[in-house]
Scaffold this motif. Structure first.
Motif, short mmCIF file in Angstrom:
data_model
loop_
_atom_site.label_atom_id
_atom_site.label_comp_id
_atom_site.label_asym_id
_atom_site.label_seq_id
_atom_site.Cartn_x
_atom_site.Cartn_y
_atom_site.Cartn_z
N SER A 62 0.89 -1.25 0.06
CA SER A 62 -0.06 -0.22 0.01
C SER A 62 0.92 1.41 -0.06
O SER A 62 1.93 1.26 0.49
N LEU A 63 0.38 2.25 -0.58
CA LEU A 63 0.98 3.47 -0.56
C LEU A 63 0.75 4.11 0.64
O LEU A 63 -0.36 4.27 1.21
N GLY A 64 1.86 4.91 1.25
CA GLY A 64 1.62 5.55 2.60
C GLY A 64 1.31 6.94 2.44
O GLY A 64 1.07 7.53 1.29
N VAL A 65 1.42 7.76 3.48
CA VAL A 65 1.25 9.08 3.36
C VAL A 65 2.36 9.96 2.46
O VAL A 65 3.53 9.54 2.43
N ARG A 66 2.42 11.09 1.98
CA ARG A 66 3.40 11.67 1.44
C ARG A 66 4.61 11.96 2.25
O ARG A 66 5.74 11.57 2.08
N ASP A 110 14.09 18.28 5.31
CA ASP A 110 13.37 17.04 4.79
C ASP A 110 14.34 15.81 4.43
O ASP A 110 15.45 16.06 4.00
N PHE A 111 13.72 14.58 4.62
CA PHE A 111 14.81 13.44 4.65
C PHE A 111 14.04 12.34 4.64
O PHE A 111 12.84 11.98 4.91
N ARG A 112 14.60 11.29 4.42
CA ARG A 112 14.10 9.92 4.52
C ARG A 112 14.37 9.04 5.52
O ARG A 112 15.77 9.11 5.97
N ASP A 113 13.65 8.20 6.31
CA ASP A 113 14.23 7.33 7.44
C ASP A 113 14.42 6.02 6.67
O ASP A 113 14.82 5.92 5.52
N PRO A 114 14.97 4.92 7.67
CA PRO A 114 15.63 3.80 6.98
C PRO A 114 14.70 3.10 6.35
O PRO A 114 15.31 2.32 5.29
N ASN A 115 13.55 3.28 6.13
CA ASN A 115 12.58 2.65 5.10
C ASN A 115 12.13 3.45 3.91
O ASN A 115 11.45 2.95 3.16
N GLY A 116 12.63 4.66 3.88
CA GLY A 116 12.69 5.63 2.60
C GLY A 116 11.22 6.45 2.88
O GLY A 116 10.93 7.12 1.94
N PHE A 117 10.36 6.32 4.10
CA PHE A 117 9.49 7.28 4.46
C PHE A 117 10.09 8.92 4.34
O PHE A 117 11.18 9.15 4.99
N VAL A 118 9.18 9.86 3.86
CA VAL A 118 9.82 11.09 3.78
C VAL A 118 9.25 11.83 5.10
O VAL A 118 8.26 11.76 5.54
N LEU A 119 10.13 12.48 5.81
CA LEU A 119 9.94 13.15 6.92
C LEU A 119 10.33 14.63 6.86
O LEU A 119 11.32 14.87 6.10
#
Length: 129
Positions: A62-66, A110-119
């Motif tokens: 599934s796609l997560g939040v932006r 803005d950055f990516r966590d270890p799973n690629g989530f944008v924070l």
């Protein structure tokens, strides 16, 4: 009727590929921005909760939040997070930098966590929620 919580986000659940890697990342990041551990896999700022569940890759379709933007209480917090991210060799998308086209004083990383989530961690003194 008096409710214990105001309207807003109750919790955010992240499905992650490596629970130990993800929780180690957030255990270091969250105290910088005022969040604390509730237990081994859940964190809170006192109003919202984020928790992590390891899921097999075949179930993560599934796609997560932006992205999720965490509020910083000062520019210095954003700079501290940016320095920490560089030390972790994290994928930084942008910043720390000013974004005056959003509004005066907007300062973000803005950055990516270890799973690629944008924070995002942003100081937004002129934001009106």
């Amino acid at each position: 009727m008096n409710y214990p919580y105001a309207p807003g986000i109750n919790h955010i659940e992240f499905w992650v590929k490596d629970l130990a890697e993800s929780t180690a990342f957030y255990r270091a990041l969250f105290p910088m921005i005022g969040w604390y551990a509730l237990n081994e896999t859940s964190f809170s700022c006192g109003q919202h909760e984020i928790y992590f569940k390891q899921m097999p890759v075949e179930f993560c379709d599934s796609l997560g939040v932006r992205h999720i933007c965490f509020h910083a209480i000062s520019r210095e917090v954003v700079d501290q997070v940016g320095a920490w991210l560089r030390g972790q060799q994290t994928n930084i998308i942008r910043g720390p930098q000013e974004m005056p086209h959003y509004h005066a004083g907007y300062y973000t990383v803005d950055f990516r966590d270890p799973n690629g989530f944008v924070l995002e961690v942003a100081f937004t003194p002129e934001a009106r929620l």
